[in-house]
Structure formats: C-alpha cells, structure tokens
Scaffold this active site. Structure first.
Site, short mmCIF file in Angstrom:
data_model
loop_
_atom_site.label_atom_id
_atom_site.label_comp_id
_atom_site.label_asym_id
_atom_site.label_seq_id
_atom_site.Cartn_x
_atom_site.Cartn_y
_atom_site.Cartn_z
CE LYS A 45 15.47 -14.56 24.53
NZ LYS A 45 16.71 -14.35 23.84
NE ARG A 141 21.64 -8.30 23.05
CZ ARG A 141 21.15 -9.46 23.48
NH1 ARG A 141 21.65 -10.59 23.03
NH2 ARG A 141 20.16 -9.51 24.35
CG HIS A 173 20.67 -8.93 28.34
ND1 HIS A 173 19.95 -9.80 29.11
CD2 HIS A 173 21.25 -9.68 27.36
CE1 HIS A 173 20.08 -11.03 28.63
NE2 HIS A 173 20.86 -10.99 27.57
NE ARG A 229 15.60 -9.29 30.97
CZ ARG A 229 16.60 -8.47 31.31
NH1 ARG A 229 16.41 -7.49 32.16
NH2 ARG A 229 17.80 -8.64 30.79
CE1 TYR A 275 24.14 -35.52 -0.85
CE2 TYR A 275 23.33 -34.84 1.31
CZ TYR A 275 23.10 -35.14 -0.03
OH TYR A 275 21.84 -35.06 -0.54
CB CYS A 322 21.57 -35.27 4.80
SG CYS A 322 22.76 -36.59 4.59
CG ASP A 324 15.26 -33.92 4.16
OD1 ASP A 324 14.84 -32.83 4.59
OD2 ASP A 324 15.56 -34.13 2.97
C1 PLP Z 1 16.86 -9.27 27.14
C2 PLP Z 1 16.91 -10.70 27.56
N1 PLP Z 1 16.52 -11.01 28.82
C3 PLP Z 1 16.56 -12.28 29.26
C4 PLP Z 1 16.99 -13.31 28.44
C5 PLP Z 1 17.06 -14.72 28.98
O1 PLP Z 1 18.39 -15.15 28.97
P1 PLP Z 1 18.77 -16.63 29.46
O2 PLP Z 1 18.13 -17.56 28.50
O3 PLP Z 1 20.25 -16.66 29.41
O4 PLP Z 1 18.22 -16.75 30.82
C6 PLP Z 1 17.40 -13.01 27.14
C7 PLP Z 1 17.88 -14.08 26.25
O5 PLP Z 1 18.83 -13.97 25.54
C8 PLP Z 1 17.37 -11.66 26.68
O6 PLP Z 1 17.74 -11.34 25.45
#
Ligand code: PLP
Length: 386
Positions: A45, A141, A173, A229, A275, A322, A324
């Site tokens: 992601k 969540r 999770h 995961r 700045y 800044c 850029d």
């Molecule tokens: C639902 C879910 N699974 C797995 C992951 C992977 O987590 P990490 O990067 O801590 O391994 C995330 C990341 O936040 C997540 O939201």
C-alpha cells in the site's frame, strides 16, 4: 560524473530515490523463512511505502510472495492492471465505491459490518465476492467488535448461501506488535482465537486466518496462523526502530535518497539560515543547498537536526526545512554545486538511515519513506551500488 542521472540520458537529476529490488527480494525471502510455513502477503500500500508499488510487487512475487496486500481499491485494481494475476487482498473501502470492479477482478475484500456484506453481495455479477471477515480484537479501528461478530457472521452466511459471497478468511490487526512484550498482543491474540471459535461454531471453515504484520511476523510466531502480512520489513526497515535494527533482523534497507547541491556558499559568522533565521552560524561556515523540502516529503519537524552525508562526512541540516529546499552545514568542507549528498540509505557506507531521520523528526521510519513525493524520481537497481 555524478550517479544521479536522468533515466536513459547522461543529464544529471536534482534528486532521486534509488530502490534496490534485490534488497526487496532478499527481505521477502527472509520474511518467508520467518513465517515458518505460513503463507506470506507482501503489503505494498501507499505506493509500496514510497518505494513504488508495481516494481515492489513484482520483486515480491519473484521472491515467492503468495499474496499482495493493498489498503485501497485503486491500489488493488492497479496491481491487476499491471498484470498481477495472483491473490490480492484489499481491506479499506467506503460506501458506494466500485466493489464490482474488484470482485470481477478476483480481488479478496474485507467486511467488518453487515452493511459491507450487503454492498459486496450487490456488487456481484458473474463470480462470487471473496470475503475476509474482520474482527476488531482491540485496536478500535476497522472490524466488528466481539459483540457484533455473530451478527456479521450471520450476514455473511446468509449471502454465502445465495452464492454471492465466499467466506475466504478471518482476520484482524495488532496494535502493538512493535512492542512484542506488550500485554495488548496477548489480549488481541486471545480475542482473535475466540472469534475463530465462534465462527467455527457457526460452521465457518475459512481457508485463511491472519493477524500478523511485520513486528508479529518477526517476533510473535504464535500470531502467524496460516498467513502473515508484513509491510515495513519488506523494505528492509525494522518495525522496532533503533531497539532492534534491521541488520540484526537480517533485513536490508532498499531505499537510498540522494540529491545534488543546488548551491554551495561560504557565509560569515552571524549569518542566519532559512525562514525565521532559527540557526545562526557561530563562525564562518560553508553551507550546501539541498534541492529537497517538505514539498518532496521531507519532514519539516526534522529542521535543525536531520543528518546527511556529504563528501563522506556526516553533516547536519541547519535552519528550517522549506517546501523545496533545505540547507546543510558543511563546516569547512570543500564542496561545489552539483556534488552528491545522501540523505539516508542502508547505513552501510556511513550514511544516515531512515531511522536517523525518524529520530530527528520525532516519527517512525515508515513515515520517512512513505511520505516521499512524486517529485522525486525512483530509480531501480538490482543489487548494484546505489
Ligand atoms: C491491515 C494491515 N496489515 C498489515 C500491515 C503491514 O504492517 P507493517 O508495515 O507494520 O508490517 C498494515 C500496515 O499498517 C495494515 O494496515
């Protein structure tokens, strides 16, 4: 000649993030071994945590990733469009999104409330929706809290009987796997185990059960079930930060962020920088102007403290970062416009790491790499020097 060159040309670039796909493959192989027989979902992601979603997903598949994980629909659909035909799981949607596209593309989706089951069923055309039911085991969540879990199961079973959905997984999770000794992990694992038992008492025999992110894949084997995961560890970054550095976990950071000085100048004692003039030279100093700023994703909170490597030396960003640009104090070093400066990398050649930047900004390594914006070209290497 600088290594920072435009792709396919010998013209130098302003800055670049070099991503080593051999490091990604190495990390995926390492995580597969740590998964001890569970299947591996590589989480890509947020544009592969800033590394580039498609190249990372390809490298992960080459190294044996069974699944690719995406947060949002656009990501999952882009993976399919790029030719990934393997299992893809996507877990974050809002009412009215085009679930039908994802279902038709054979993407596994999540449901944590009965209305999500209804939306999935409504999006079905020629093949059933593949659904993973999400239990909220304590992070508050997504997902059904334990009191809502039987209601979610009933809604899913009803639609499974119509043939519109297939219950493929049960998942949750963890909130605190970066602190493996936290009691929260134990409590969430117990709640997840109970949720599986409840689902089984309704006759659900889901093929996949998954709970573990990077921290849990590496440190909590009891949370592996039959699918893990990991995200951040794929990129060679430790979910435990400096507490347990990536090298000790056998991981190799994949990204090196570099730039070329846009200007180098000598200033007298008393000169204020950037700045608000929040830093003043206490003696005559050489300053290098880095053509990167918060518009490129550098954290402004790292002003007056973030480390870089220039001319083989560790030097410090002075004054405010800044939009850029930012300024590094080169002290009395010899340097010129066009010289290379490394903001962070694996750390093996003395350069700072994403963890060092995270410390300077009061954040985590995840955010340092993920924030890097589209203005920074990504250049892919395969085991070569960055
Ligand atoms: C639902 C879910 N699974 C797995 C992951 C992977 O987590 P990490 O990067 O801590 O391994 C995330 C990341 O936040 C997540 O939201």
């Amino acid at each position: 000649m600088s290594t920072l060159q435009s792709p396919g040309s010998d013209r130098p670039v302003r800055a670049e993030a070099v991503v080593d796909l051999a490091a990604i493959r190495h990390n995926v192989t390492t995580l597969r071994a740590r998964a001890q027989g569970a299947q591996l979902m590589t989480v890509v992601k947020a544009d592969g945590y800033g590394h580039g979603m498609i190249p990372v997903a390809r490298a992960a598949r080459e190294a044996g990733a069974d699944w690719i994980g995406a947060a949002v629909l656009e990501e999952a659909l882009a993976l399919r469009e790029a030719g990934d035909t393997g299992p893809i799981f996507c877990w974050l949607t809002t009412p009215g999104e085009p679930l039908e596209d994802a279902i038709a593309a054979g993407i596994d989706l999540s449901a944590g409330a009965p209305w999500e089951i209804d939306e999935l069923a409504a999006g079905v055309t020629d093949r059933p929706a593949r659904v993973h039911l999400k239990i909220d085991t304590g992070m508050s969540r997504g997902g059904a809290v334990p009191e809502e879990w039987p209601g979610l199961i009933r809604a899913a079973l009803r639609e499974q009987q119509t043939g519109r959905i297939e219950i493929k997984g049960l998942w949750s999770h963890l909130s605190s796997s970066d602190e493996p000794k936290s009691v929260a992990n134990e409590a969430q694992l117990a709640t997840f185990t109970e949720a599986i038992e409840v689902a089984e008492s309704f006759g659900i025999d889901a093929e996949f059960k998954h709970l573990a992110n990077s921290g849990a894949t590496l440190a909590l084997p009891e949370t592996h079930f039959n699918l893990v995961r990991p995200g951040v560890a794929t990129y060679g970054l430790s979910p435990f930060g400096h507490t347990l550095p990536s090298a000790e976990l056998g991981l190799v950071p994949a990204m090196t962020l570099k730039a070329r000085f846009a200007m180098v100048k000598r200033v007298p004692a008393g000169a204020g920088v950037s700045y608000g003039l929040t830093w003043t030279a206490s003696r005559p100093s050489t300053l290098g102007l880095i053509p990167l700023g918060y518009g490129d994703g550098l954290p402004r909170h790292a002003s007056n403290g973030a480390p870089v490597q220039a001319g083989g030396e560790r030097r410090t960003i002075v004054g405010r970062i800044c939009m850029d640009q930012c300024v590094v104090n080169l002290q009395d070093d010899q340097a010129a416009a066009g010289d290379e400066v490394v903001l962070f990398g694996p750390g093996t050649a003395g350069e700072p790491t994403a963890d060092d930047w995270a410390d300077a900004a009061g954040t985590i390594n995840y955010e340092i790499v993920t924030r890097l914006g589209a203005r920074i070209p990504r250049r892919y290497v395969d085991g070569g020097p960055a």
